[in-house]
Structures are given as structure tokens and as C-alpha cells.
Enzyme design. Structure first.
Site, PDB file in Angstrom:
ATOM      1  N   LYS A  10      35.905  31.229  47.701  1.00  0.00           N
ATOM      2  CA  LYS A  10      36.934  30.188  47.713  1.00  0.00           C
ATOM      3  C   LYS A  10      37.001  29.484  49.075  1.00  0.00           C
ATOM      4  O   LYS A  10      36.434  29.960  50.064  1.00  0.00           O
ATOM      5  CB  LYS A  10      38.282  30.815  47.333  1.00  0.00           C
ATOM      6  CG  LYS A  10      38.269  31.390  45.904  1.00  0.00           C
ATOM      7  CD  LYS A  10      39.655  31.823  45.477  1.00  0.00           C
ATOM      8  CE  LYS A  10      39.627  32.406  44.071  1.00  0.00           C
ATOM      9  NZ  LYS A  10      40.982  32.736  43.576  1.00  0.00           N
ATOM     10  N   TYR A  50      40.689  25.760  35.515  1.00  0.00           N
ATOM     11  CA  TYR A  50      41.857  26.654  35.513  1.00  0.00           C
ATOM     12  C   TYR A  50      42.838  26.323  34.384  1.00  0.00           C
ATOM     13  O   TYR A  50      44.010  26.699  34.469  1.00  0.00           O
ATOM     14  CB  TYR A  50      42.563  26.593  36.872  1.00  0.00           C
ATOM     15  CG  TYR A  50      41.822  27.371  37.946  1.00  0.00           C
ATOM     16  CD1 TYR A  50      41.738  28.760  37.893  1.00  0.00           C
ATOM     17  CD2 TYR A  50      41.209  26.724  39.015  1.00  0.00           C
ATOM     18  CE1 TYR A  50      41.057  29.481  38.858  1.00  0.00           C
ATOM     19  CE2 TYR A  50      40.518  27.448  39.989  1.00  0.00           C
ATOM     20  CZ  TYR A  50      40.451  28.824  39.901  1.00  0.00           C
ATOM     21  OH  TYR A  50      39.786  29.550  40.853  1.00  0.00           O
ATOM     22  N   PHE A  58      52.272  28.050  39.548  1.00  0.00           N
ATOM     23  CA  PHE A  58      51.377  27.860  40.704  1.00  0.00           C
ATOM     24  C   PHE A  58      50.170  26.980  40.381  1.00  0.00           C
ATOM     25  O   PHE A  58      49.299  26.785  41.233  1.00  0.00           O
ATOM     26  CB  PHE A  58      50.917  29.215  41.256  1.00  0.00           C
ATOM     27  CG  PHE A  58      50.204  30.103  40.248  1.00  0.00           C
ATOM     28  CD1 PHE A  58      48.856  29.932  39.970  1.00  0.00           C
ATOM     29  CD2 PHE A  58      50.892  31.130  39.604  1.00  0.00           C
ATOM     30  CE1 PHE A  58      48.201  30.753  39.057  1.00  0.00           C
ATOM     31  CE2 PHE A  58      50.248  31.955  38.678  1.00  0.00           C
ATOM     32  CZ  PHE A  58      48.890  31.759  38.409  1.00  0.00           C
ATOM     33  N   ARG A  86      34.933  43.357  39.546  1.00  0.00           N
ATOM     34  CA  ARG A  86      36.377  43.351  39.791  1.00  0.00           C
ATOM     35  C   ARG A  86      36.795  44.518  40.683  1.00  0.00           C
ATOM     36  O   ARG A  86      37.708  44.407  41.496  1.00  0.00           O
ATOM     37  CB  ARG A  86      37.155  43.287  38.476  1.00  0.00           C
ATOM     38  CG  ARG A  86      37.029  41.890  37.872  1.00  0.00           C
ATOM     39  CD  ARG A  86      37.691  41.752  36.543  1.00  0.00           C
ATOM     40  NE  ARG A  86      39.154  41.693  36.626  1.00  0.00           N
ATOM     41  CZ  ARG A  86      39.855  40.599  36.912  1.00  0.00           C
ATOM     42  NH1 ARG A  86      39.228  39.464  37.200  1.00  0.00           N
ATOM     43  NH2 ARG A  86      41.166  40.628  36.917  1.00  0.00           N
ATOM     44  N   THR A  92      44.132  40.957  42.705  1.00  0.00           N
ATOM     45  CA  THR A  92      44.349  39.510  42.955  1.00  0.00           C
ATOM     46  C   THR A  92      45.156  39.289  44.230  1.00  0.00           C
ATOM     47  O   THR A  92      44.823  38.416  45.038  1.00  0.00           O
ATOM     48  CB  THR A  92      45.106  38.883  41.749  1.00  0.00           C
ATOM     49  OG1 THR A  92      44.355  39.149  40.559  1.00  0.00           O
ATOM     50  CG2 THR A  92      45.278  37.394  41.921  1.00  0.00           C
ATOM     51  N   ARG A 103      38.672  41.453  48.855  1.00  0.00           N
ATOM     52  CA  ARG A 103      39.961  40.779  49.119  1.00  0.00           C
ATOM     53  C   ARG A 103      40.744  41.483  50.227  1.00  0.00           C
ATOM     54  O   ARG A 103      41.421  40.830  51.032  1.00  0.00           O
ATOM     55  CB  ARG A 103      40.769  40.676  47.828  1.00  0.00           C
ATOM     56  CG  ARG A 103      40.225  39.558  46.924  1.00  0.00           C
ATOM     57  CD  ARG A 103      40.905  39.542  45.594  1.00  0.00           C
ATOM     58  NE  ARG A 103      40.556  38.396  44.779  1.00  0.00           N
ATOM     59  CZ  ARG A 103      40.617  38.399  43.455  1.00  0.00           C
ATOM     60  NH1 ARG A 103      40.998  39.486  42.802  1.00  0.00           N
ATOM     61  NH2 ARG A 103      40.294  37.318  42.773  1.00  0.00           N
ATOM     62  N   ASN A 113      42.793  33.922  48.242  1.00  0.00           N
ATOM     63  CA  ASN A 113      42.368  35.317  48.067  1.00  0.00           C
ATOM     64  C   ASN A 113      40.849  35.489  48.060  1.00  0.00           C
ATOM     65  O   ASN A 113      40.316  36.390  47.434  1.00  0.00           O
ATOM     66  CB  ASN A 113      43.047  35.961  46.844  1.00  0.00           C
ATOM     67  CG  ASN A 113      42.595  35.364  45.527  1.00  0.00           C
ATOM     68  OD1 ASN A 113      41.903  34.355  45.517  1.00  0.00           O
ATOM     69  ND2 ASN A 113      42.972  35.985  44.432  1.00  0.00           N
ATOM     70  N   HIS A 116      36.785  34.785  43.542  1.00  0.00           N
ATOM     71  CA  HIS A 116      37.133  34.885  42.117  1.00  0.00           C
ATOM     72  C   HIS A 116      36.111  35.773  41.423  1.00  0.00           C
ATOM     73  O   HIS A 116      34.941  35.771  41.792  1.00  0.00           O
ATOM     74  CB  HIS A 116      37.097  33.477  41.502  1.00  0.00           C
ATOM     75  CG  HIS A 116      37.110  33.472  40.002  1.00  0.00           C
ATOM     76  ND1 HIS A 116      38.275  33.591  39.281  1.00  0.00           N
ATOM     77  CD2 HIS A 116      36.107  33.383  39.096  1.00  0.00           C
ATOM     78  CE1 HIS A 116      37.974  33.570  37.984  1.00  0.00           C
ATOM     79  NE2 HIS A 116      36.665  33.443  37.842  1.00  0.00           N
ATOM     80  N   GLU A 127      32.576  30.481  32.183  1.00  0.00           N
ATOM     81  CA  GLU A 127      32.604  30.034  33.580  1.00  0.00           C
ATOM     82  C   GLU A 127      31.184  29.734  34.080  1.00  0.00           C
ATOM     83  O   GLU A 127      30.970  28.757  34.814  1.00  0.00           O
ATOM     84  CB  GLU A 127      33.303  31.106  34.436  1.00  0.00           C
ATOM     85  CG  GLU A 127      34.795  31.204  34.075  1.00  0.00           C
ATOM     86  CD  GLU A 127      35.519  32.384  34.708  1.00  0.00           C
ATOM     87  OE1 GLU A 127      34.882  33.204  35.399  1.00  0.00           O
ATOM     88  OE2 GLU A 127      36.743  32.473  34.500  1.00  0.00           O
TER      89      GLU A 127
HETATM   90  P1  CMP Z   1      41.715  34.118  40.395  1.00  0.00           P
HETATM   91  O1  CMP Z   1      42.003  35.293  39.538  1.00  0.00           O
HETATM   92  O2  CMP Z   1      40.428  33.960  41.031  1.00  0.00           O
HETATM   93  O3  CMP Z   1      42.041  32.791  39.543  1.00  0.00           O
HETATM   94  C1  CMP Z   1      43.379  32.407  39.314  1.00  0.00           C
HETATM   95  C2  CMP Z   1      44.069  32.335  40.643  1.00  0.00           C
HETATM   96  O4  CMP Z   1      45.413  31.953  40.622  1.00  0.00           O
HETATM   97  C3  CMP Z   1      44.088  33.717  41.249  1.00  0.00           C
HETATM   98  O5  CMP Z   1      42.791  34.100  41.590  1.00  0.00           O
HETATM   99  C4  CMP Z   1      45.026  33.504  42.407  1.00  0.00           C
HETATM  100  O6  CMP Z   1      44.372  32.958  43.542  1.00  0.00           O
HETATM  101  C5  CMP Z   1      45.963  32.451  41.829  1.00  0.00           C
HETATM  102  N1  CMP Z   1      47.235  33.081  41.527  1.00  0.00           N
HETATM  103  C6  CMP Z   1      47.477  34.045  40.633  1.00  0.00           C
HETATM  104  N2  CMP Z   1      48.781  34.377  40.644  1.00  0.00           N
HETATM  105  C7  CMP Z   1      49.362  33.588  41.585  1.00  0.00           C
HETATM  106  C8  CMP Z   1      50.672  33.453  42.067  1.00  0.00           C
HETATM  107  N3  CMP Z   1      51.673  34.199  41.581  1.00  0.00           N
HETATM  108  N4  CMP Z   1      50.897  32.549  43.038  1.00  0.00           N
HETATM  109  C9  CMP Z   1      49.880  31.788  43.519  1.00  0.00           C
HETATM  110  N5  CMP Z   1      48.594  31.872  43.095  1.00  0.00           N
HETATM  111  C10 CMP Z   1      48.353  32.773  42.138  1.00  0.00           C
END
Ligand code: CMP
Length: 133
Positions: A10, A50, A58, A86, A92, A103, A113, A116, A127
Site C-alpha cells: 500500500k 473496494y 471508511f 494472511r 488488519t 503489519r 496498514n 493487503h 482480485e
Molecule cells: P484490507 O483488508 O487490505 O482492505 C480493506 C481495508 O479497509 C483494510 O485493509 C483496512 O486498511 C481498511 N479498513 C478496514 N476497517 C477499517 C476501519 N474500521 N477504519 C479504516 N479503515 C479500515
């Protein structure tokens, strides 16, 4: 059990110069890089990618953030790829990620973060096709 997953380094991780160490960890964990591209997302592509999160509070911030700088997208191959990847990247929210995960090492917030990883074989396929077909 599938043998493919998809990942994005990212904008935060790319911008901090952490792509090299992250790719090294991925390869050392036994993943083969099948496809790789450096690119910058536009808002239209980010909101399509997304779309599963489009009702989330968000969503707008997530799309803006993912367009804020270059990213590296990769198709990865390994037995049990989705689950193993994962585990390698961790939770996450980096505050919940285990020691030694990507992470925990490189992410700064739930949004920034670092990386992905696909959450299922089905989404890995979707994807991969989004970026490589
Ligand atoms: P990823 O799982 O790569 O793809 C979806 C993304 O949404 C996730 O990583 C986070 O970076 C983001 N995300 C998920 N939950 C939240 C949250 N509560 N607030 C902000 N970003 C979020």
C-alpha cells in the site's frame, strides 16, 4: 485449498521505502511472485476494487488513501496461499497483529496498514483478474 493469492503493497509502505523488506519476507516465506506491477490507482478503479466496502463509513477515506501514492500489486503462488499469506501479514489492525508479521513491523494504522491479502480463494481470483487481465 487454492494455491494463489493477491497482494498490494500500500502507499504508506511503498512511500516509506519498505517494499524491498516486505518482498523479501514474502519470498522467504515460500511465496513465488507470478505477476507484479507498480501503479497508481485512480478513484474510479479504487472504488471498483473496494466496492464490497462501499456501505462502510471508511469507504471514501480508504479509496482516497489507496490513490495517494504508488502501490505494488502481486499475484503470489504457494500451497494454501490465502491462509498462509494472511498469517504472514497479521491482523488488519496493526495493534492486534502478532509480533513478526508484516503489519506489526511496517503498518502504522488500520488504514495505513502496509499490505493487503485476499481473504478467500474466490476473492483472490477476482482480485488477480482485476489487475492482470
Ligand atoms: P484490507 O483488508 O487490505 O482492505 C480493506 C481495508 O479497509 C483494510 O485493509 C483496512 O486498511 C481498511 N479498513 C478496514 N476497517 C477499517 C476501519 N474500521 N477504519 C479504516 N479503515 C479500515
Amino acid at each position: 485449498m487454492g494455491n494463489k493469492t493477491f497482494t498490494i503493497i500500500k502507499p504508506d509502505a511503498f512511500g516509506a521505502g519498505n517494499s524491498g523488506p516486505i518482498i523479501e519476507k514474502i519470498e522467504k516465506a515460500g511465496f513465488n511472485i507470478e505477476n507484479m506491477r507498480l501503479l497508481k490507482l485512480d478513484e474510479d478503479s479504487a472504488s471498483k476494487f473496494y466496492s464490497v466496502h462501499k456501505e462502510k463509513p471508511f469507504f471514501g477515506r480508504l479509496c482516497d488513501y489507496m490513490c495517494s501514492g504508488p502501490i505494488i500489486v502481486m499475484e503470489l503462488n504457494k500451497e494454501n496461499a490465502v491462509e498462509d499469506f494472511r498469517k504472514l501479514i497479521g491482523a488488519t489492525n496493526p495493534e492486534d497483529a502478532e509480533e513478526g508479521t508484516i503489519r506489526k513491523l511496517f503498518a502504522t494504522s488500520i488504514e495505513a496498514n502496509a499490505i493487503h491479502g485476499s481473504d478467500s480463494d474466490e476473492n483472490a481470483e477476482i482480485e488477480i483478474n482485476f489487475f492482470f487481465n
